[in-house]
Design a protein around this motif. Sequence first.
Motif, mmCIF file in Angstrom:
data_model
loop_
_atom_site.group_PDB
_atom_site.id
_atom_site.type_symbol
_atom_site.label_atom_id
_atom_site.label_comp_id
_atom_site.label_asym_id
_atom_site.label_seq_id
_atom_site.Cartn_x
_atom_site.Cartn_y
_atom_site.Cartn_z
ATOM 1 N N ARG A 1 -12.833 7.169 -0.684
ATOM 2 C CA ARG A 1 -12.120 7.843 -1.771
ATOM 3 C C ARG A 1 -13.147 8.183 -2.846
ATOM 4 O O ARG A 1 -13.779 7.268 -3.407
ATOM 5 C CB ARG A 1 -11.024 6.970 -2.350
ATOM 6 C CG ARG A 1 -10.096 6.372 -1.330
ATOM 7 C CD ARG A 1 -9.024 5.495 -1.951
ATOM 8 N NE ARG A 1 -7.854 6.288 -2.325
ATOM 9 C CZ ARG A 1 -6.736 5.764 -2.819
ATOM 10 N NH1 ARG A 1 -6.658 4.455 -3.038
ATOM 11 N NH2 ARG A 1 -5.702 6.523 -3.127
ATOM 12 N N ILE A 2 -13.322 9.464 -3.119
ATOM 13 C CA ILE A 2 -14.313 9.871 -4.108
ATOM 14 C C ILE A 2 -13.648 10.772 -5.142
ATOM 15 O O ILE A 2 -12.673 11.469 -4.834
ATOM 16 C CB ILE A 2 -15.517 10.592 -3.457
ATOM 17 C CG1 ILE A 2 -15.083 11.852 -2.722
ATOM 18 C CG2 ILE A 2 -16.230 9.645 -2.489
ATOM 19 C CD1 ILE A 2 -16.237 12.642 -2.114
ATOM 20 N N SER B 1 -3.093 5.028 5.327
ATOM 21 C CA SER B 1 -3.172 5.781 4.075
ATOM 22 C C SER B 1 -4.510 5.469 3.425
ATOM 23 O O SER B 1 -5.143 4.446 3.725
ATOM 24 C CB SER B 1 -2.028 5.413 3.123
ATOM 25 O OG SER B 1 -2.227 4.120 2.582
ATOM 26 N N PHE B 2 -4.957 6.335 2.526
ATOM 27 C CA PHE B 2 -6.224 6.094 1.844
ATOM 28 C C PHE B 2 -6.136 4.904 0.891
ATOM 29 O O PHE B 2 -7.167 4.362 0.487
ATOM 30 C CB PHE B 2 -6.678 7.352 1.099
ATOM 31 C CG PHE B 2 -7.380 8.346 1.982
ATOM 32 C CD1 PHE B 2 -8.689 8.131 2.388
ATOM 33 C CD2 PHE B 2 -6.732 9.483 2.435
ATOM 34 C CE1 PHE B 2 -9.345 9.028 3.223
ATOM 35 C CE2 PHE B 2 -7.372 10.392 3.262
ATOM 36 C CZ PHE B 2 -8.684 10.168 3.659
ATOM 37 N N GLU C 1 -10.939 11.233 1.079
ATOM 38 C CA GLU C 1 -9.959 11.716 0.116
ATOM 39 C C GLU C 1 -10.725 12.070 -1.161
ATOM 40 O O GLU C 1 -11.438 11.229 -1.703
ATOM 41 C CB GLU C 1 -8.915 10.642 -0.192
ATOM 42 C CG GLU C 1 -7.925 11.042 -1.268
ATOM 43 C CD GLU C 1 -7.113 9.850 -1.755
ATOM 44 O OE1 GLU C 1 -5.889 9.838 -1.528
ATOM 45 O OE2 GLU C 1 -7.714 8.931 -2.372
ATOM 46 N N VAL C 2 -10.579 13.305 -1.616
ATOM 47 C CA VAL C 2 -11.308 13.782 -2.781
ATOM 48 C C VAL C 2 -10.335 14.042 -3.925
ATOM 49 O O VAL C 2 -9.310 14.706 -3.738
ATOM 50 C CB VAL C 2 -12.076 15.085 -2.466
ATOM 51 C CG1 VAL C 2 -12.874 15.529 -3.684
ATOM 52 C CG2 VAL C 2 -12.987 14.893 -1.265
ATOM 53 N N THR C 3 -10.671 13.515 -5.098
ATOM 54 C CA THR C 3 -9.928 13.825 -6.313
ATOM 55 C C THR C 3 -10.862 14.568 -7.259
ATOM 56 O O THR C 3 -11.877 14.010 -7.694
ATOM 57 C CB THR C 3 -9.402 12.553 -6.992
ATOM 58 O OG1 THR C 3 -8.544 11.852 -6.081
ATOM 59 C CG2 THR C 3 -8.616 12.903 -8.249
ATOM 60 N N SER D 1 0.865 -1.182 0.000
ATOM 61 C CA SER D 1 0.000 0.000 0.000
ATOM 62 C C SER D 1 0.900 1.230 0.000
ATOM 63 O O SER D 1 2.129 1.118 0.005
ATOM 64 C CB SER D 1 -0.939 -0.005 1.208
ATOM 65 O OG SER D 1 -0.196 0.062 2.412
ATOM 66 N N ASP D 2 0.296 2.415 0.029
ATOM 67 C CA ASP D 2 1.078 3.648 -0.060
ATOM 68 C C ASP D 2 1.753 4.027 1.249
ATOM 69 O O ASP D 2 2.562 4.960 1.273
ATOM 70 C CB ASP D 2 0.176 4.823 -0.489
ATOM 71 C CG ASP D 2 -0.340 4.665 -1.909
ATOM 72 O OD1 ASP D 2 0.241 3.862 -2.662
ATOM 73 O OD2 ASP D 2 -1.323 5.348 -2.256
#
Length: 386
Positions: free
Chosen positions: A272-273, A236-237, A295-297, A186-187
Amino acid sequence: MRLLHTSDWHLGRSFHRVGLLDAQAAFVDHLLATVRAEDVDAVLVAGDVYDRALPSLPAVELFDRTLHRLADLGVPTVMISGNHDSGRRLGVASGLIDRAGIHLRTDPAGCATPVVLADAHGPVALYGLPYLEPALVREEFAMERAGHTEVLSAAMERVRADLAARPAGTRSVVLAHAFVAGGTPSDSERDITVGGVAAVPAGVFDGVDYVALGHLHGSQTITERVRYSGSPLAYSFSEADHRKSMWLVDLGADGSVTADRIDCPVPRRLARIRGRIEDLLADPARERHTDAWVEVTLTDPYRPHDAMARLRERFPHALALAFEPERVDDDPLASYAERLRGRTDRQIAEDFVAHVRGTAPDTAERAVLRDALDAVRTDAARAETD
């Protein structure tokens, strides 16, 4: 014998600046309750007890309380140091702590000296292999140059030699902190690549009944006898889809292994969106994320004004914001981060040389780049252990 396998506590770590010490204390409560409820015979902690070599005082205090509570239960505990820990610091007073049934294994020289427990079926030898940074343990294993596979193989040779000298029927368990081939990262894990090679084959651990792994934060089964417990909390996300748990392992009289997952408490869901900001703010389907860490992208073609403040009106626990504008693949404005995603430091360095010079590095130049990157990692690891 019943074992509770956990790892990667990372005491003192935060999540996007949100402190997690209360959540980590709740996990410790859960671990101790599990030990009592499931009649656990031994607790295994496979490294990264702390998040850094010099942990914060609150993290040390939580660890201290945890050790006392484990000792009060009278259930033996075996812990190894991970790549985030300072083995020397974690191992201070280990000889005294050992008398309380808490066995800290932080010195590579002691990897073949097991903690020997017994049940109705005979002895079980538990070997603790602390994280073995190749550049720092080569002298111990008499190697001029070696990677993770080589030093772990050398450590396991010592383990197998010790095990062969023990009474017939002695069962065996190894704790190790490494990136084993077949595992999914993972990150939130620190890179432990050496010489461009990160993963070691699972066959390195052949010859023992159970291998309790740490380092990767997702719970996973490499083989029936080789498992990662994963971290008890998400760090992390990229771990949004993880099921955080511990392994409850039953080691049979013949060395057979059965394992069940024990879920860990979740302080807050992760989400996560992605999409355009107006769509995210208006979509009723997103209502389920209002209580989650988000977490928004954003994919708007242009960066919206005051985006995070607007998003937090609907998602009060939004913690991370990224921008990935909707563009065609060959758009020269495509983000640099996107082009680098999934590439190793070595690959990035080689690509940079090719971009600047117009030709890719040859074999000798790649070796120079590899050695330079390894030297940086080694210096950082040495600084943390001093």
